[in-house]
Design an enzyme around this catalytic site. Structure first.
Site, PDB file in Angstrom:
ATOM      1  CG  HIS A 206      16.897 -59.158  21.939  1.00  0.00           C
ATOM      2  ND1 HIS A 206      15.381 -60.707  22.895  1.00  0.00           N
ATOM      3  CD2 HIS A 206      17.751 -60.098  22.079  1.00  0.00           C
ATOM      4  CE1 HIS A 206      16.660 -60.963  23.638  1.00  0.00           C
ATOM      5  NE2 HIS A 206      18.184 -60.340  23.308  1.00  0.00           N
ATOM      6  CB  CYS A 244      18.629 -63.841  22.068  1.00  0.00           C
ATOM      7  SG  CYS A 244      19.281 -63.724  23.391  1.00  0.00           S
ATOM      8  CG  HIS A 271      22.074 -62.102  21.824  1.00  0.00           C
ATOM      9  ND1 HIS A 271      21.084 -61.327  22.599  1.00  0.00           N
ATOM     10  CD2 HIS A 271      23.122 -60.690  20.846  1.00  0.00           C
ATOM     11  CE1 HIS A 271      21.287 -59.375  22.593  1.00  0.00           C
ATOM     12  NE2 HIS A 271      22.324 -58.750  21.677  1.00  0.00           N
ATOM     13  CG  ASP A 316      22.995 -62.261  26.190  1.00  0.00           C
ATOM     14  OD1 ASP A 316      23.128 -61.458  26.661  1.00  0.00           O
ATOM     15  OD2 ASP A 316      21.800 -62.958  25.834  1.00  0.00           O
ATOM     16  CG  HIS A 317      21.824 -62.837  29.886  1.00  0.00           C
ATOM     17  ND1 HIS A 317      20.711 -62.999  30.400  1.00  0.00           N
ATOM     18  CD2 HIS A 317      22.336 -60.971  29.472  1.00  0.00           C
ATOM     19  CE1 HIS A 317      19.762 -62.120  30.259  1.00  0.00           C
ATOM     20  NE2 HIS A 317      20.786 -60.868  29.545  1.00  0.00           N
ATOM     21  CE1 TYR A 330      25.345 -58.086  28.482  1.00  0.00           C
ATOM     22  CE2 TYR A 330      23.461 -57.992  29.896  1.00  0.00           C
ATOM     23  CZ  TYR A 330      23.140 -57.806  28.920  1.00  0.00           C
ATOM     24  OH  TYR A 330      22.482 -58.757  27.979  1.00  0.00           O
TER      25      TYR A 330
HETATM   26  C1  DNO Z   1      19.073 -58.705  28.318  1.00  0.00           C
HETATM   27  C2  DNO Z   1      19.330 -58.218  26.928  1.00  0.00           C
HETATM   28  C3  DNO Z   1      18.147 -57.784  26.284  1.00  0.00           C
HETATM   29  C4  DNO Z   1      18.360 -56.686  24.627  1.00  0.00           C
HETATM   30  C5  DNO Z   1      16.619 -56.018  24.171  1.00  0.00           C
HETATM   31  C6  DNO Z   1      16.515 -56.328  23.001  1.00  0.00           C
HETATM   32  O1  DNO Z   1      19.764 -58.491  28.464  1.00  0.00           O
HETATM   33  O2  DNO Z   1      19.190 -59.444  25.995  1.00  0.00           O
HETATM   34  O3  DNO Z   1      17.626 -56.300  26.846  1.00  0.00           O
HETATM   35  O4  DNO Z   1      19.065 -56.219  24.555  1.00  0.00           O
HETATM   36  O5  DNO Z   1      15.299 -56.960  25.064  1.00  0.00           O
HETATM   37  O6  DNO Z   1      16.394 -55.484  22.941  1.00  0.00           O
END
Ligand code: DNO
Length: 363
Positions: A206, A244, A271, A316-317, A330
């Site tokens: 990531h 991401c 992501h 994602d978020h 989340y």
């Molecule tokens: C946050 C996530 C990160 C991700 C890590 C992967 O919300 O995108 O914490 O899970 O960096 O190792």
């Protein structure tokens, strides 16, 4: 594109599996054993327990996020070999329940970082926010405390036990340069990639979030050039990327479309989310819609589509909307909206290419 959704586990998430299965097109969960400290081997009975829970709702567990890397590995300490051996045993166990992708990161001390978890937006929703000038003045201890106090659930990457070791870790990293971190990442990959290959698993790193150094700590997974260097450290499909868009997109000089064009064969997991980056470098997380932020989400989805992407994707978020009480970033609502936006784009691109093909056959 195979849609998956992050789930933090029974009792550790406000979103139940029975709601996740109702989001159109979601086929699996993105999961982890969040209470197992980095460096420890994951117990098989706990892995099987998650498998049972997911299967009950017809969801698969192909994607794990994350198996965290112990700081001794990132620091290159002699003790790293013990933690690497544990990591490999965890890979072997995860393969037994059909895991295909393990997401991990190589950020020293901290995982993702923000200065405000509930920043008020104009429409009354709140979202994660990063204020560039504030991070310089912030005491890292304070940041860990604030993040933990703002959530009743464990925040991955911000486990309370980190606070206890923070001073020691900062001391240990004083002499670690970016080049040292590259060497330590290479050492880790030399050891784990053969094990991943043997077990049919892709290790997908990531990017650093945000993609620049914070608190003077080195960060290296930040740009297209550095992703190329990472892939070159071990030339195998098992050495891969979790792309991401929100993390890399916080630096507008990262060209996400170019990154997808170049590395799509090595991106088994993505992501997709949006951020609005302001001129002073601050950024806020927005809805997934292209117009709401700085990331060209529709261009990103098109680039995946045009390159025949068959990997896993998760929204994602999200923002916190409709008074939802949830773990920061989340919630169910905004991420479910995000999924429908991503599917809308994806389906439209698929339809357009089928129509174009029909036309070219007809003419
Ligand atoms: C946050 C996530 C990160 C991700 C890590 C992967 O919300 O995108 O914490 O899970 O960096 O190792």
């Amino acid at each position: 594109m195979r849609m998956v959704f992050r789930w933090f586990g029974e009792g550790n998430d406000t979103v139940p599996l029975k709601h996740i299965r109702q989001i159109p097109g979601v086929e699996g969960i993105v999961w982890a054993l969040h209470d197992i400290p980095a460096g420890e081997e994951w117990p098989m009975d706990r892995i099987v327990e998650v498998e049972r829970q997911a299967k009950e709702y017809g969801l698969h567990l192909d994607v794990v996020e994350s198996v965290n890397v112990h700081e001794d590995i990132k620091l290159g300490l002699p003790t790293r070999d013990v933690y690497i051996a544990n990591y490999i045993r965890t890979i072997e166990k995860l393969a037994q329940v059909g895991v295909k992708v393990i997401c991990y990161n190589f950020m020293p001390v901290f995982d993702w970082a923000r200065t405000d978890l509930f920043h008020q937006a104009e429409d009354g929703s709140t979202a994660l926010f990063f204020e560039k000038s504030k991070i310089h003045g912030i005491d890292p201890f304070e940041l860990v405390r604030t993040i933990n106090e703002n959530s009743t659930l464990t925040m991955p990457g911000w486990e309370p036990e980190r606070l206890a070791h923070l001073a020691l870790l900062f001391e240990a990293y004083k002499t670690i340069t970016e080049e040292d971190l590259w060497d330590n990442l290479a050492y880790f990959l030399q050891a784990v990639i053969p094990a991943a290959e043997k077990n049919g698993i892709q290790m997908a790193i990531h990017p650093d979030d945000p993609p620049w150094s914070i608190f003077g700590l080195p960060r290296i997974v930040t740009s297209q050039d550095n992703l190329r260097r990472l892939l070159g450290l071990y030339d195998s499909p098992a050495n891969a990327i979790t792309l991401c868009t929100g993390s890399l997109g916080a630096n507008p000089s990262n060209d996400l479309i170019a990154i997808i064009q170049e590395f799509h064969n090595r991106i088994p997991f993505t992501h997709i989310r949006n951020v609005r980056v302001y001129e002073n470098g601050d950024f806020i997380e927005t809805s997934h819609r292209t117009q709401d932020g700085t990331v060209d989400v529709s261009g990103v989805v098109k680039a995946y589509h045009d390159n025949g992407f068959t990997g896993y994707c998760r929204p994602d978020h999200g923002r916190h909307i409709w008074e939802e009480v949830c773990r920061p970033g989340y919630g169910l609502y905004d991420r479910a909206l995000g999924i429908m936006y991503l599917w809308g784009l994806w389906d439209a691109y698929c339809k357009a290419s089928i129509e174009a093909e029909k036309e070219s056959v007809a003419s």
